[in-house]
Motif scaffolding. Structure first.
Motif, short mmCIF file in Angstrom:
data_model
loop_
_atom_site.label_atom_id
_atom_site.label_comp_id
_atom_site.label_asym_id
_atom_site.label_seq_id
_atom_site.Cartn_x
_atom_site.Cartn_y
_atom_site.Cartn_z
N SER A 102 0.79 -1.17 0.03
CA SER A 102 0.07 -0.01 0.08
C SER A 102 0.80 1.32 -0.13
N ALA A 103 2.03 1.19 0.79
CA ALA A 103 2.84 2.31 0.92
C ALA A 103 3.34 2.57 -0.49
N LEU A 104 3.91 1.75 -1.19
CA LEU A 104 4.61 1.81 -2.48
C LEU A 104 3.69 2.41 -3.35
N TYR A 105 2.50 1.63 -3.43
CA TYR A 105 1.34 2.16 -4.55
C TYR A 105 0.90 3.48 -4.13
N SER A 106 0.89 4.04 -2.94
CA SER A 106 0.26 5.46 -2.65
C SER A 106 1.63 6.34 -2.99
N ALA A 107 2.85 5.96 -2.92
CA ALA A 107 4.20 6.83 -3.42
C ALA A 107 4.16 6.96 -4.63
N ARG A 108 3.84 5.79 -5.80
CA ARG A 108 3.81 5.83 -7.15
C ARG A 108 2.67 6.80 -7.61
N GLU A 109 1.54 6.88 -7.12
CA GLU A 109 0.52 7.52 -7.24
C GLU A 109 0.76 9.03 -7.14
N ASN A 110 1.44 9.39 -5.95
CA ASN A 110 1.71 10.78 -5.53
C ASN A 110 2.83 11.19 -6.51
N ALA A 111 3.77 10.27 -6.81
CA ALA A 111 4.61 10.71 -7.72
C ALA A 111 4.35 11.15 -9.04
N ARG A 112 3.35 10.13 -9.72
CA ARG A 112 2.88 10.32 -10.67
C ARG A 112 2.11 11.57 -11.06
N ALA A 113 1.14 11.88 -9.77
CA ALA A 113 0.57 13.25 -9.85
C ALA A 113 1.49 14.40 -10.08
N VAL A 114 2.64 14.37 -9.44
CA VAL A 114 3.78 15.57 -9.70
C VAL A 114 4.72 15.20 -10.65
N ARG A 115 4.51 14.34 -11.50
CA ARG A 115 5.79 13.91 -12.46
C ARG A 115 6.60 15.07 -12.78
N GLY A 116 5.85 16.27 -13.06
CA GLY A 116 6.68 17.26 -13.65
C GLY A 116 7.58 18.04 -12.55
N ALA A 117 7.49 17.77 -11.21
CA ALA A 117 7.81 18.42 -10.35
C ALA A 117 9.06 17.55 -9.70
N ILE A 118 9.33 16.28 -10.06
CA ILE A 118 10.16 15.57 -9.60
C ILE A 118 11.43 15.34 -10.49
N THR A 119 12.39 14.90 -10.31
CA THR A 119 13.48 14.41 -11.39
C THR A 119 13.15 13.12 -11.77
N THR A 120 13.59 12.77 -13.13
CA THR A 120 13.42 11.38 -13.81
C THR A 120 13.85 10.53 -13.12
N GLU A 121 15.00 10.70 -12.40
CA GLU A 121 15.95 9.38 -11.71
C GLU A 121 14.95 9.05 -10.60
N LEU A 122 14.40 10.28 -9.86
CA LEU A 122 13.48 9.81 -8.66
C LEU A 122 12.09 9.00 -9.14
#
Length: 230
Positions: A102-122
Motif C-alpha cells: 500500500s505504501a509503495l502504491y501510494s508513493a507511486r500515485e503521488n509521484a505520478r501526480a507531480v511527475r513534472g515536479a520531480i526528477t526523472t531519476e526519482l
C-alpha cells in the motif's frame, strides 16, 4: 495557486508514505530478527511475538478484519500460521494502509501526480521499485500454486497424479525383470504422496524438482530395459 497547492499536497502525501514505508520496514526487520532467533521456540510463542508487533503498531483491528476477509475469499487461509499471516499482512495486503504494498502504491500515485515536479531519476526509482514488488508478489503466488502441481492427486497433471498412473500401469505390466523399476517408482510415488510442501520449500523447490527429474529419468531407463529391450 490551486495547482501549486495540489502539488504540495501530493509531495506531503509522498513524504508521509515514505515515513510509513520506513516504519513497516523496521517492523519487518524486527520480525525477521525474531524469526532467526526463534530457534527452539514453539509455534505458540512465535505467534505471540508476531501479535505483539501488531499491538505495538496499532494494527490489531485491521489485521483481524483482514483475516476475516481472507477466510471468505480463501478458506485455506484459516490453516495459515499467525506469524505467516502477520508477515503477509504487513508486506502484501492491499487493504492494510501500512503494508509495503500500500505504501509503495501510494508513493507511486503521488509521484505520478507531480511527475513534472520531480526528477526523472526519482520517478524511475519509484516506478522500478513498484514493478519489482509486483513481480515478487506474482512469484510468491506462483510458489503457492506449486503444491497443487506437486501433491494434489485430484489434479491430472500433478506429479502425484502422474506417479499414481505410472505405478498403476507398471503393476499391470510387471514381468520378471521389472521388480527394481517397480520398487523405484513405488518409492518415489510414496515420497511424493506423503511429502510436506513446507519441507519441499525449505530445502528448495529447484533442488526438489531436479532430484525428481533425475529419479524419473532413471525409472524411464528401467522401463526401457525391462519392457522394450529383447
Amino acid at each position: 495557486m490551486q495547482h501549486v497547492g495540489s502539488t504540495a499536497d501530493h509531495l506531503f502525501g509522498w513524504r508521509g508514505t515514505l515515513s510509513a514505508l520506513k516504519n513497516s520496514a523496521r517492523m519487518l526487520d524486527i520480525h525477521l530478527q525474531s524469526s532467526l532467533l526463534a530457534g527452539g521456540r514453539s509455534e505458540s510463542q512465535r505467534n505471540q511475538s508476531a501479535q505483539a508487533k501488531l499491538l505495538i503498531s496499532g494494527l490489531v483491528p485491521a489485521f483481524e478484519q483482514s483475516q476475516k476477509n481472507q477466510s471468505k475469499t480463501n478458506p485455506s487461509a484459516q490453516n495459515e500460521h499467525i506469524s505467516d499471516a502477520v508477515l503477509r499482512f504487513m508486506v502484501s495486503d492491499p487493504n492494510n494502509s501500512s503494508s509495503i504494498y500500500s505504501a509503495l502504491y501510494s508513493a507511486r500515485e503521488n509521484a505520478r501526480a507531480v511527475r513534472g515536479a520531480i526528477t526523472t531519476e526519482l520517478w524511475e526509482t519509484i516506478n522500478v521499485t513498484w514493478l519489482k514488488l509486483q513481480a515478487r508478489l506474482e512469484n510468491d503466488a506462483w510458489m503457492q500454486d506449486m503444491p497443487l502441481l506437486i501433491l494434489r492427486a485430484d489434479m491430472p497433471r500433478s506429479l502425484l497424479a502422474a506417479m499414481n498412473a505410472l505405478c498403476n500401469h507398471l503393476n499391470k505390466l510387471a514381468n520378471k525383470r521389472s521388480a527394481h523399476t517397480l520398487r523405484a517408482a513405488g518409492l518415489l510415488q510414496a515420497q511424493i504422496q506423503f511429502a510436506n510442501i513446507d519441507d519441499i520449500l525449505e530445502h528448495g523447490l529447484h533442488a526438489y524438482l531436479t532430484q525428481f527429474l533425475a529419479r524419473i529419468n532413471a525409472i524411464g531407463k528401467g522401463i526401457s530395459q525391462d519392457f522394450l529391450e529383447v
